[in-house]
Design an enzyme around this catalytic site. Structure first.
Site, mmCIF file in Angstrom:
data_model
loop_
_atom_site.group_PDB
_atom_site.id
_atom_site.type_symbol
_atom_site.label_atom_id
_atom_site.label_comp_id
_atom_site.label_asym_id
_atom_site.label_seq_id
_atom_site.Cartn_x
_atom_site.Cartn_y
_atom_site.Cartn_z
ATOM 1 N N TYR A 107 -1.572 0.069 -5.742
ATOM 2 C CA TYR A 107 -1.833 -0.026 -4.307
ATOM 3 C C TYR A 107 -2.800 -1.197 -4.122
ATOM 4 C CZ TYR A 107 -3.562 1.195 0.371
ATOM 5 O OH TYR A 107 -3.939 1.156 1.702
ATOM 6 N N ASP A 150 2.842 -0.346 -3.342
ATOM 7 C CA ASP A 150 2.558 -1.059 -2.106
ATOM 8 C C ASP A 150 1.709 -2.260 -2.498
ATOM 9 O OD1 ASP A 150 1.779 -2.027 0.327
ATOM 10 O OD2 ASP A 150 0.763 -0.205 1.001
ATOM 11 N N HIS A 253 5.356 3.564 6.052
ATOM 12 C CA HIS A 253 6.186 2.966 5.015
ATOM 13 C C HIS A 253 7.425 3.825 4.759
ATOM 14 C CE1 HIS A 253 3.133 0.084 3.285
ATOM 15 N NE2 HIS A 253 2.342 0.878 3.995
#
Length: 262
Positions: A107, A150, A253
């Site tokens: 992330y 991500d 998302h």
């Protein structure tokens, strides 16, 4: 070994436990990598996930922020984490499958609103994070590795709804795209999603600020599945589950999927 892998920024695994379970029931990925779990590891609601066959987890967490988890039907070995840019954040965890493949779940920092490290500390932290990722992968030269997560950067012109308008918007600025490319090159990673879907606009994130997100379709492809060259040819059937963005109380998302035959 064949398995389906998915990556999804869930934006609170406890708040959206029901959505995770729905994805597990309807799509049944063998491995589900989550980001922005916003939970200490011991508070992740495992009981319901285990009931659906996800008996293995490797995770790093913290209260209210960040957090990454790998949930799996297949046995996993925890092989550690890295604190790039020394932020003290739970932003990376790695696990090894029984066939030796290592899955890295990331992330990457979002970077704030202004793409200028002189006035925005968060943007500088993002660039530093990517630089240290680059240096680490250059030093380790990974093999049999899959990188997901991500990454908070949409690198290609067709990874955003309007390339020219977003050139000065964090997540698509040239300096971010350059840093991401350098990190990708250092690990020799192949973008599996774009290997399978080489042409056309492709998004995995739509802002909460747009109530008409589906109609306006001002998206960005921030979520990625990459693999090292030695196993990249085994990755296929890539897809982004856009409809999940429209579920009740969704994450901003959508999950990204790929299948690997190894």
């Amino acid at each position: 070994m064949s398995f389906t892998l998915a990556t999804w920024n869930i934006n609170s695994v406890r708040l959206r436990e029901g959505l995770v379970r729905r994805l597990m029931q309807e799509e049944a990925p063998d491995i589900l990598c989550l980001q922005e779990c916003k939970s200490p590891v011991d508070k992740i609601p495992l009981e319901g996930f285990r009931a659906l066959g996800y008996g293995h987890m490797v995770a790093r967490g913290q209260k209210g922020y960040n957090g990454v988890a790998i949930l799996s039907k297949l046995p996993l070995e925890d092989v550690g984490d890295m604190d790039f840019a020394s932020l003290g954040h739970a932003r990376h965890v790695a696990a090894r499958l029984e066939n030796g493949v290592v899955i890295h779940n990331f992330y990457v920092p979002a970077g704030g609103d202004k793409p200028d490290r002189a006035v925005n500390e968060k943007f500088g932290q993002k660039l530093d994070y990517l630089t240290e990722m680059r240096d680490w992968f250059h030093g380790t030269r990974p093999e049999k590795a899959i990188l997901v997560g991500d990454l908070n950067i949409a690198p290609r012109e067709d990874d955003v709804w309007n390339h020219k308008q977003l050139l000065r918007i964090v997540s698509h600025t040239p300096i971010e795209v350059e840093h991401l490319a350098e990190m990708q090159d250092a690990g020799r990673f192949v973008d599996i999603t774009r290997k399978d879907i080489p042409e056309g606009n492709l998004y995995s994130w739509w802002s909460y600020r747009s109530p008409e997100w589906d109609k306006a379709d001002k998206g960005r492809r921030l979520d990625h599945i990459w693999a090292t060259p030695d196993i990249a040819a085994a990755g296929h059937d890539s897809r982004i589950l856009r409809d999940v963005r429209g579920w009740e109380q969704p994450s901003d998302h959508a999950p990204v999927f790929a299948r690997f035959d190894l």
